[in-house]
Design a protein around this motif. Structure first.
Motif, mmCIF file in Angstrom:
data_model
loop_
_atom_site.group_PDB
_atom_site.id
_atom_site.type_symbol
_atom_site.label_atom_id
_atom_site.label_comp_id
_atom_site.label_asym_id
_atom_site.label_seq_id
_atom_site.Cartn_x
_atom_site.Cartn_y
_atom_site.Cartn_z
ATOM 1 N N ALA A 31 -58.350 43.409 -0.078
ATOM 2 C CA ALA A 31 -56.994 42.906 -0.297
ATOM 3 C C ALA A 31 -55.995 43.909 0.249
ATOM 4 C CB ALA A 31 -56.766 42.694 -1.782
ATOM 5 N N ARG A 32 -54.911 43.408 0.853
ATOM 6 C CA ARG A 32 -53.895 44.292 1.433
ATOM 7 C C ARG A 32 -53.125 45.011 0.333
ATOM 8 N NH1 ARG A 32 -50.064 44.967 5.683
ATOM 9 N NH2 ARG A 32 -49.110 46.923 5.096
ATOM 10 N N ASP A 33 -52.930 46.299 0.520
ATOM 11 C CA ASP A 33 -52.174 47.117 -0.409
ATOM 12 C C ASP A 33 -50.702 47.093 -0.009
ATOM 13 O OD1 ASP A 33 -51.091 49.030 -2.044
ATOM 14 O OD2 ASP A 33 -51.977 50.725 -0.979
ATOM 15 N N PHE A 34 -49.851 46.618 -0.920
ATOM 16 C CA PHE A 34 -48.416 46.564 -0.633
ATOM 17 C C PHE A 34 -47.620 47.580 -1.461
ATOM 18 C CE2 PHE A 34 -49.893 42.311 0.554
ATOM 19 C CZ PHE A 34 -49.378 42.210 1.824
ATOM 20 N N SER A 35 -48.300 48.495 -2.124
ATOM 21 C CA SER A 35 -47.623 49.458 -2.993
ATOM 22 C C SER A 35 -47.376 50.766 -2.251
ATOM 23 C CB SER A 35 -48.467 49.722 -4.244
ATOM 24 O OG SER A 35 -48.646 48.524 -4.986
ATOM 25 N N ALA A 36 -46.114 51.146 -2.126
ATOM 26 C CA ALA A 36 -45.768 52.407 -1.463
ATOM 27 C C ALA A 36 -45.987 53.573 -2.422
ATOM 28 C CB ALA A 36 -44.314 52.377 -1.006
ATOM 29 N N PRO A 37 -46.208 54.774 -1.886
ATOM 30 C CA PRO A 37 -46.352 55.944 -2.761
ATOM 31 C C PRO A 37 -45.055 56.234 -3.505
ATOM 32 C CG PRO A 37 -47.089 56.411 -0.510
ATOM 33 C CD PRO A 37 -46.373 55.109 -0.462
ATOM 34 N N ALA A 38 -45.170 57.004 -4.570
ATOM 35 C CA ALA A 38 -43.988 57.430 -5.315
ATOM 36 C C ALA A 38 -43.182 58.439 -4.492
ATOM 37 C CB ALA A 38 -44.409 58.064 -6.644
ATOM 38 N N ILE A 39 -41.920 58.611 -4.857
ATOM 39 C CA ILE A 39 -41.064 59.611 -4.213
ATOM 40 C C ILE A 39 -41.558 61.010 -4.600
ATOM 41 C CG2 ILE A 39 -38.722 60.568 -4.189
ATOM 42 C CD1 ILE A 39 -39.068 57.954 -2.645
ATOM 43 N N PRO A 40 -41.537 61.983 -3.686
ATOM 44 C CA PRO A 40 -41.924 63.352 -4.034
ATOM 45 C C PRO A 40 -41.094 63.884 -5.206
ATOM 46 C CG PRO A 40 -41.763 63.124 -1.668
ATOM 47 C CD PRO A 40 -41.235 61.845 -2.242
ATOM 48 N N THR A 41 -41.696 64.713 -6.010
ATOM 49 C CA THR A 41 -41.014 65.290 -7.162
ATOM 50 C C THR A 41 -40.687 66.765 -6.902
ATOM 51 O OG1 THR A 41 -43.143 65.792 -8.179
ATOM 52 C CG2 THR A 41 -42.098 63.710 -8.781
ATOM 53 N N GLU A 42 -39.846 67.313 -7.790
ATOM 54 C CA GLU A 42 -39.446 68.722 -7.719
ATOM 55 C C GLU A 42 -38.934 69.089 -6.317
ATOM 56 O OE1 GLU A 42 -42.025 71.568 -9.623
ATOM 57 O OE2 GLU A 42 -42.958 70.002 -10.837
ATOM 58 N N VAL A 43 -38.143 68.191 -5.744
ATOM 59 C CA VAL A 43 -37.549 68.443 -4.428
ATOM 60 C C VAL A 43 -36.493 69.543 -4.566
ATOM 61 C CG1 VAL A 43 -36.264 67.449 -2.502
ATOM 62 C CG2 VAL A 43 -37.951 66.060 -3.736
ATOM 63 N N ARG A 44 -36.575 70.536 -3.701
ATOM 64 C CA ARG A 44 -35.653 71.675 -3.791
ATOM 65 C C ARG A 44 -35.217 72.089 -2.386
ATOM 66 N NH1 ARG A 44 -34.011 74.920 -7.692
ATOM 67 N NH2 ARG A 44 -33.515 77.105 -7.303
ATOM 68 N N LEU A 45 -33.913 72.338 -2.213
ATOM 69 C CA LEU A 45 -33.355 72.796 -0.951
ATOM 70 C C LEU A 45 -32.711 74.160 -1.181
ATOM 71 C CD1 LEU A 45 -33.368 69.575 -0.829
ATOM 72 C CD2 LEU A 45 -31.636 69.821 0.927
ATOM 73 N N THR A 115 -51.823 52.597 4.658
ATOM 74 C CA THR A 115 -51.576 51.247 5.171
ATOM 75 C C THR A 115 -50.116 51.060 5.561
ATOM 76 O OG1 THR A 115 -51.404 50.486 2.861
ATOM 77 C CG2 THR A 115 -53.499 50.135 3.992
ATOM 78 N N LEU A 116 -49.391 52.189 5.715
ATOM 79 C CA LEU A 116 -48.025 52.224 6.247
ATOM 80 C C LEU A 116 -46.982 51.604 5.322
ATOM 81 C CD1 LEU A 116 -48.739 51.471 10.007
ATOM 82 C CD2 LEU A 116 -48.879 53.619 8.747
ATOM 83 N N ASN A 117 -47.265 51.557 4.005
ATOM 84 C CA ASN A 117 -46.221 51.234 3.039
ATOM 85 C C ASN A 117 -45.316 52.449 2.904
ATOM 86 O OD1 ASN A 117 -47.259 48.597 2.151
ATOM 87 N ND2 ASN A 117 -48.946 49.782 1.287
ATOM 88 N N THR A 118 -43.996 52.233 2.871
ATOM 89 C CA THR A 118 -43.055 53.358 2.844
ATOM 90 C C THR A 118 -42.076 53.253 1.685
ATOM 91 O OG1 THR A 118 -41.445 52.255 4.291
ATOM 92 C CG2 THR A 118 -43.174 53.563 5.345
ATOM 93 N N ARG A 119 -41.553 54.398 1.280
ATOM 94 C CA ARG A 119 -40.510 54.455 0.247
ATOM 95 C C ARG A 119 -39.547 55.580 0.625
ATOM 96 N NH1 ARG A 119 -40.905 52.420 -4.905
ATOM 97 N NH2 ARG A 119 -43.194 52.466 -4.795
ATOM 98 N N LEU A 120 -38.233 55.340 0.448
ATOM 99 C CA LEU A 120 -37.193 56.290 0.851
ATOM 100 C C LEU A 120 -36.519 56.877 -0.377
ATOM 101 C CD1 LEU A 120 -35.644 57.438 3.344
ATOM 102 C CD2 LEU A 120 -34.061 55.517 3.080
ATOM 103 N N SER A 121 -36.364 58.196 -0.382
ATOM 104 C CA SER A 121 -35.737 58.872 -1.525
ATOM 105 C C SER A 121 -34.217 58.738 -1.478
ATOM 106 C CB SER A 121 -36.105 60.360 -1.504
ATOM 107 O OG SER A 121 -35.334 61.042 -0.515
ATOM 108 N N GLU A 122 -33.579 59.179 -2.544
ATOM 109 C CA GLU A 122 -32.137 59.374 -2.543
ATOM 110 C C GLU A 122 -31.830 60.583 -1.658
ATOM 111 O OE1 GLU A 122 -31.255 59.996 -6.680
ATOM 112 O OE2 GLU A 122 -30.739 57.886 -6.963
#
Length: 274
Positions: A31-45, A115-122
């Motif tokens: 079955a095709r996976d349509f779930s994108a990964p979660a956004i990375p956590t503890e992002v720091r600049l 499978t190239l599912n994507t998610r964009l952070s803030e």
């Protein structure tokens, strides 16, 4: 040599336009996976006044593949959709040295799975402030990330480059998001011919070893081959550099950083002449 047809078939079967290092082909019975990964956590600049260092924790999903870094062009501009770099799983760090002192920068992280599912952070914002004068010898405080609105902005273009010559001809690459900051070649036979040339060159340099390593019909071996075809076609890596990468499990070839930049890295310098 008897495995060349199998290798070239895999190169022909590359998914058409997409992302830099191509993921595995989907199983016809799954079955095709349509779930994108979660956004990375503890992002720091953090900025020292001349560069920005980004760190994060990768998403926990087992099929997480890479993070793409998007950025604006400085104070008052919006984050562009142009991918500055793709960072593979497990690295969790990027140093941006193309910033200007006195400017404010905004970043977004875009994650993809196999499978190239994507998610964009803030957005995350940081000020690149000049270091204090010597009399006040205190280091600039790390900037805290904040989320702010977005809008389109002008893209950043990679340096002009052409594919390796095959059959006496090469194709000039144009900017895009397929691999190493370039669009996919216009003529698919060009890519197929380069894949064949790469396979033959590696077999000559690693007699028996290359085909034995690659004749594993697994997801990881397909990713391995697709990555090297892209590195050879779009990344500017030579046959000898790829040979050393096969021998030492990477080191002399980076999946997202072009050869012109990676050649100055410590890993490259340590392994290229071994």
């Amino acid at each position: 040599m008897r495995y060349f047809f199998w290798i070239i078939f895999m190169a022909i079967a590359l998914p058409f336009p997409g992302l830099a290092t191509i993921g595995p082909e989907p199983s016809s019975g799954a079955a095709r996976d349509f779930s994108a990964p979660a956004i990375p956590t503890e992002v720091r600049l953090v900025s020292d006044g001349v560069r920005v260092e980004l760190t994060w924790i990768d998403p926990p999903e087992s099929d997480f593949y890479f993070v793409e870094i998007l950025r604006n062009d400085g104070t008052g501009t919006a984050v562009t959709g142009d991918v500055r770099i793709r960072i593979g799983k497990g690295i969790q760090r990027y140093e941006d040295g193309s910033v200007r002192t006195g400017e404010d920068y905004r970043y977004r992280l875009r994650v993809s799975d196999l499978t190239l599912n994507t998610r964009l952070s803030e957005e995350y914002a940081v000020a690149v402030s000049a270091a204090p004068p010597p009399a006040a010898a205190s280091a600039p405080a790390p900037a805290v990330t904040t989320a702010i609105p977005v809008a389109p902005a002008a893209p950043v273009r990679p340096p002009a480059r052409s594919t390796p010559a095959v059959n006496g001809a090469s194709e000039e690459l144009s900017a895009g998001t397929f691999a190493y900051g370039f669009a996919r070649v216009r003529a698919l036979p060009t890519e197929q011919a380069l894949a064949k040339n790469l396979a033959q060159g590696l077999d000559e340099r690693l007699p028996g070893v290359f085909n034995r390593l690659f004749h594993q019909k697994t997801v990881s071996s397909k990713q391995w081959w697709y990555g090297y075809v892209n590195a050879y076609t779009y990344g500017g890596y030579t046959l000898d550099e790829i040979k050393q990468s096969v021998r030492f499990g990477g080191k002399t070839v980076h999946p997202t950083i072009p050869a012109a930049s990676w050649r100055s890295s410590a890993d490259y310098q340590a392994y290229i002449n071994r």
